[in-house]
Design an enzyme around this catalytic site. Structure first.
Site, PDB file in Angstrom:
ATOM      1  CE  LYS A 179      -0.587   1.995   3.451  1.00 28.09           C
ATOM      2  NZ  LYS A 179      -1.465   1.581   4.515  1.00 28.09           N
ATOM      3  CG  HIS A 235      12.209  28.921   9.854  1.00 26.38           C
ATOM      4  ND1 HIS A 235      10.831  29.005   9.809  1.00 26.38           N
ATOM      5  CD2 HIS A 235      12.688  29.876   9.020  1.00 26.38           C
ATOM      6  CE1 HIS A 235      10.491  29.980   8.982  1.00 26.38           C
ATOM      7  NE2 HIS A 235      11.602  30.533   8.495  1.00 26.38           N
TER       8      HIS A 235
HETATM    9  P1  NDP Z   1     -12.423  -0.042   8.986  1.00 27.50           P
HETATM   10  O1  NDP Z   1     -13.052  -0.789  10.082  1.00 27.50           O
HETATM   11  O2  NDP Z   1     -11.407   0.998   9.275  1.00 27.50           O
HETATM   12  O3  NDP Z   1     -13.539   0.628   8.091  1.00 27.50           O
HETATM   13  C1  NDP Z   1     -14.600  -0.108   7.544  1.00 27.50           C
HETATM   14  C2  NDP Z   1     -15.506   0.829   6.794  1.00 27.50           C
HETATM   15  O4  NDP Z   1     -16.491   0.088   6.120  1.00 27.50           O
HETATM   16  C3  NDP Z   1     -16.235   1.800   7.731  1.00 27.50           C
HETATM   17  O5  NDP Z   1     -16.252   3.067   7.115  1.00 27.50           O
HETATM   18  C4  NDP Z   1     -17.632   1.204   7.815  1.00 27.50           C
HETATM   19  O6  NDP Z   1     -18.634   2.167   7.956  1.00 27.50           O
HETATM   20  C5  NDP Z   1     -17.775   0.563   6.448  1.00 27.50           C
HETATM   21  N1  NDP Z   1     -18.683  -0.586   6.468  1.00 27.50           N
HETATM   22  C6  NDP Z   1     -18.685  -1.616   7.337  1.00 27.50           C
HETATM   23  N2  NDP Z   1     -19.653  -2.491   7.020  1.00 27.50           N
HETATM   24  C7  NDP Z   1     -20.279  -1.995   5.936  1.00 27.50           C
HETATM   25  C8  NDP Z   1     -21.372  -2.448   5.141  1.00 27.50           C
HETATM   26  N3  NDP Z   1     -22.014  -3.578   5.424  1.00 27.50           N
HETATM   27  N4  NDP Z   1     -21.748  -1.679   4.116  1.00 27.50           N
HETATM   28  C9  NDP Z   1     -21.111  -0.526   3.822  1.00 27.50           C
HETATM   29  N5  NDP Z   1     -20.073  -0.057   4.528  1.00 27.50           N
HETATM   30  C10 NDP Z   1     -19.673  -0.784   5.575  1.00 27.50           C
HETATM   31  O7  NDP Z   1     -11.847  -1.173   8.034  1.00 27.50           O
HETATM   32  P2  NDP Z   1     -10.804  -1.184   6.863  1.00 27.50           P
HETATM   33  O8  NDP Z   1     -11.222  -2.355   6.055  1.00 27.50           O
HETATM   34  O9  NDP Z   1     -10.666   0.118   6.195  1.00 27.50           O
HETATM   35  O10 NDP Z   1      -9.442  -1.480   7.617  1.00 27.50           O
HETATM   36  C11 NDP Z   1      -9.338  -2.550   8.560  1.00 27.50           C
HETATM   37  C12 NDP Z   1      -8.322  -2.215   9.604  1.00 27.50           C
HETATM   38  O11 NDP Z   1      -7.026  -2.360   9.072  1.00 27.50           O
HETATM   39  C13 NDP Z   1      -8.362  -0.793  10.112  1.00 27.50           C
HETATM   40  O12 NDP Z   1      -9.304  -0.600  11.125  1.00 27.50           O
HETATM   41  C14 NDP Z   1      -6.968  -0.568  10.577  1.00 27.50           C
HETATM   42  O13 NDP Z   1      -6.880  -0.992  11.927  1.00 27.50           O
HETATM   43  C15 NDP Z   1      -6.144  -1.438   9.679  1.00 27.50           C
HETATM   44  N6  NDP Z   1      -5.470  -0.634   8.639  1.00 27.50           N
HETATM   45  C16 NDP Z   1      -4.524   0.266   9.016  1.00 27.50           C
HETATM   46  C17 NDP Z   1      -3.893   1.042   8.093  1.00 27.50           C
HETATM   47  C18 NDP Z   1      -2.880   2.040   8.541  1.00 27.50           C
HETATM   48  O14 NDP Z   1      -2.363   1.929   9.637  1.00 27.50           O
HETATM   49  N7  NDP Z   1      -2.549   3.048   7.714  1.00 27.50           N
HETATM   50  C19 NDP Z   1      -4.184   0.920   6.678  1.00 27.50           C
HETATM   51  C20 NDP Z   1      -5.209  -0.027   6.381  1.00 27.50           C
HETATM   52  C21 NDP Z   1      -5.818  -0.773   7.338  1.00 27.50           C
HETATM   53  P3  NDP Z   1     -18.864   2.969   9.344  1.00 27.50           P
HETATM   54  O15 NDP Z   1     -17.809   4.015   9.393  1.00 27.50           O
HETATM   55  O16 NDP Z   1     -20.227   3.530   9.206  1.00 27.50           O
HETATM   56  O17 NDP Z   1     -18.744   1.937  10.415  1.00 27.50           O
END
Ligand code: NDP
Length: 447
Positions: free
Chosen positions: A49, A432
């Site tokens: 990524k 700076h």
């Molecule tokens: P997240 O849990 O961060 O986000 C999931 C997203 O999907 C949320 O916005 C959620 O909405 C939405 N969602 C969940 N279920 C549904 C559904 N049924 N329909 C539509 N939308 C839905 O998960 P990610 O997959 O983005 O990442 C997983 C984890 O991996 C992260 O939490 C993080 O800990 C880790 N990660 C870390 C990174 C970093 O350090 N830079 C990079 C990538 C991943 P809502 O907001 O409404 O709940």
């Protein structure tokens, strides 16, 4: 039958670190992996990524360079070259993981491990005996069920697409959705981000989220309060219909709607381990499951799904098991970055959390255009925010949206770990001209 002190299932960030540390304390350790060495982070997560994020940033560097006298057009982007170079680099890293384990004296089993009982694991038809068992199997992308959901790809497939998507829809509003939206927009895809909520990254500070939301609109279409109802294959690509009545035709749909603990087929039913409704394994502060002698850590325990956290958990567990300690991991000040465009870096409480926990807080913020962009003509904003407990003067949260936010916030995480106060920030001399110096020059409290 082999007899190990510790048998680990899953050679991801947490499992590998626990294995190496345990071996360094003299334990006889084995690890089993059926997919790829290094787990999600190395193969289909953080590392590729970040490489793709660098690739995407070049677009803006090419554009910005004109203001500095570089009169050239944006060169053509070659997806196959990026993807294939990435494949070479990741396979190099897989080899390094193999070597690290081997050099630590850890026995590596390439194959699926199934738990027979708390002291016995089956791998490639061999029965292996162990005193302690550690489950570090990580997570797996979750895609909700709806008509055509099988046409969507996840973060497992997105890095290796055979053809570059000229049009992409990304569904979700978490880390992965936001990061890939920035990446594909930068690489040149016509990018749409669909999120069911109002503004992505719901657990981040609201001003950081709002600023990213405004910045993102310059690069992609943001469909908020948006819900996919179906995907169907048509001649020209994938047709996505939304519950709100609109539709869109794209080449690829990426679902980034969270991840679930990966425990399928492990044989958990043969243990007294407790799992939550979402499948994650319940552990106590020492990573002990309900089954004595069986431990779990990393994404599979559903706490904080971040590589450095899994690594820290692995070190604590190995030390407690084989180095006669009784450590507990402190989770309160975990810095994190979102490699969105621009990046987010954050440590500590958000404004909403700080208001809830503290009687009186002070807020300092700065919103400016980076020095570089005075010549580049780029209107991108940089945003910084510091939250202070008025009573103790301790800095509760440090947040940034802007170039290299992750690099900058790491240092503030160290300072906050040491109990940084606002007065200590104020007495620190800036470097700076940098963006980071803003953090030590914010004097005026937000009204
Ligand atoms: P997240 O849990 O961060 O986000 C999931 C997203 O999907 C949320 O916005 C959620 O909405 C939405 N969602 C969940 N279920 C549904 C559904 N049924 N329909 C539509 N939308 C839905 O998960 P990610 O997959 O983005 O990442 C997983 C984890 O991996 C992260 O939490 C993080 O800990 C880790 N990660 C870390 C990174 C970093 O350090 N830079 C990079 C990538 C991943 P809502 O907001 O409404 O709940």
């Amino acid at each position: 039958m082999d007899q190990f002190d510790l048998f680990i299932i899953g050679a991801g960030s947490g499992g590998v670190r626990a294995a190496r540390m345990a071996a360094s304390y003299g334990a006889k350790v084995a690890i089993a992996e059926d997919r790829y060495m290094g787990g999600t982070c190395v193969n289909v997560g953080c590392v590729p990524k970040k490489l793709y994020s660098y690739a995407a940033h070049y677009r803006y560097d090419f554009i910005d360079s004109k203001g500095f006298g570089w009169n050239s057009d944006i060169p053509e982007f070659d997806w196959n070259q990026l993807r294939d170079n990435k494949i070479i680099e990741i396979s190099r890293l897989n080899g390094i993981y193999d070597d690290l384990l081997e050099n630590s004296g850890v026995t590596v089993f390439k194959g699926k491990a199934t738990i027979k009982d708390k002291h016995t694991v089956l791998v490639n038809e061999s029965e292996i005996s162990t005193k302690h068992l550690l489950i570090a199997t990580g997570g797996w992308p979750f895609v909700p069920e709806f008509p055509g959901c099988e046409l969507a790809v996840t973060s497992n497939e997105i890095f290796d697409l055979p053809v570059f998507p000229k049009r992409i829809l990304i569904v979700g509003g978490g880390y992965i959705a936001v990061e890939f939206a920035g990446i594909f927009a930068g690489l040149g895809s016509e990018t749409t981000l669909s999120y069911r909520g109002e503004i992505p990254l719901k657990n981040f500070d609201k001003d950081v989220r709002n600023t990213l939301f405004l910045e993102s609109q310059h690069h992609m279409t943001m469909l908020m309060s948006s819900n996919v109802s179906s995907i169907s294959q048509i001649e020209d690509g994938l047709e996505v219909t939304f519950k709100e009545g609109n539709s869109l035709v794209v080449d690829t749909v990426l679902y980034a709607t969270g991840r679930k603990a990966k425990t399928e087929g492990l044989g958990l039913e043969n243990l007294d381990v407790k799992t939550r409704a979402n499948g994650s394994i319940e552990v106590n502060e020492y990573f002990e499951t309900a089954e004595p002698g069986v431990f779990a850590l990393g994404d599979v325990i559903g706490r904080v799904a971040l590589t450095p956290v899994a690594i820290a958990e692995g070190m604590v567990l190995a030390s407690n098991l084989f180095n006669d300690t009784k450590q507990v991991l402190e989770y309160s000040l975990i810095p994190t970055a979102v490699f969105s465009h621009p990046n987010i870096g954050t440590v500590g409480l958000t404004e909403a959390e700080a208001r809830e926990k503290y009687a009186d807080i002070e807020i300092f913020e700065s919103d400016f255009r980076h020095l570089k962009h005075t010549l580049s003509g780029n209107n991108e904003r940089t945003y910084m925010k510091i939250l202070v407990d008025k009573d103790s003067r301790i800095v509760l949260g440090t947040h940034m949206l802007g170039t290299d936010a992750g690099e900058i916030i790491q240092g503030f995480a160290v300072a906050m770990q040491c109990g940084l106060t606002k007065e200590q920030l104020d007495s620190t001399i800036g470097i700076h001209p940098t963006a980071a110096e803003e953090f030590v020059t914010m004097r005026q409290e937000r009204a």
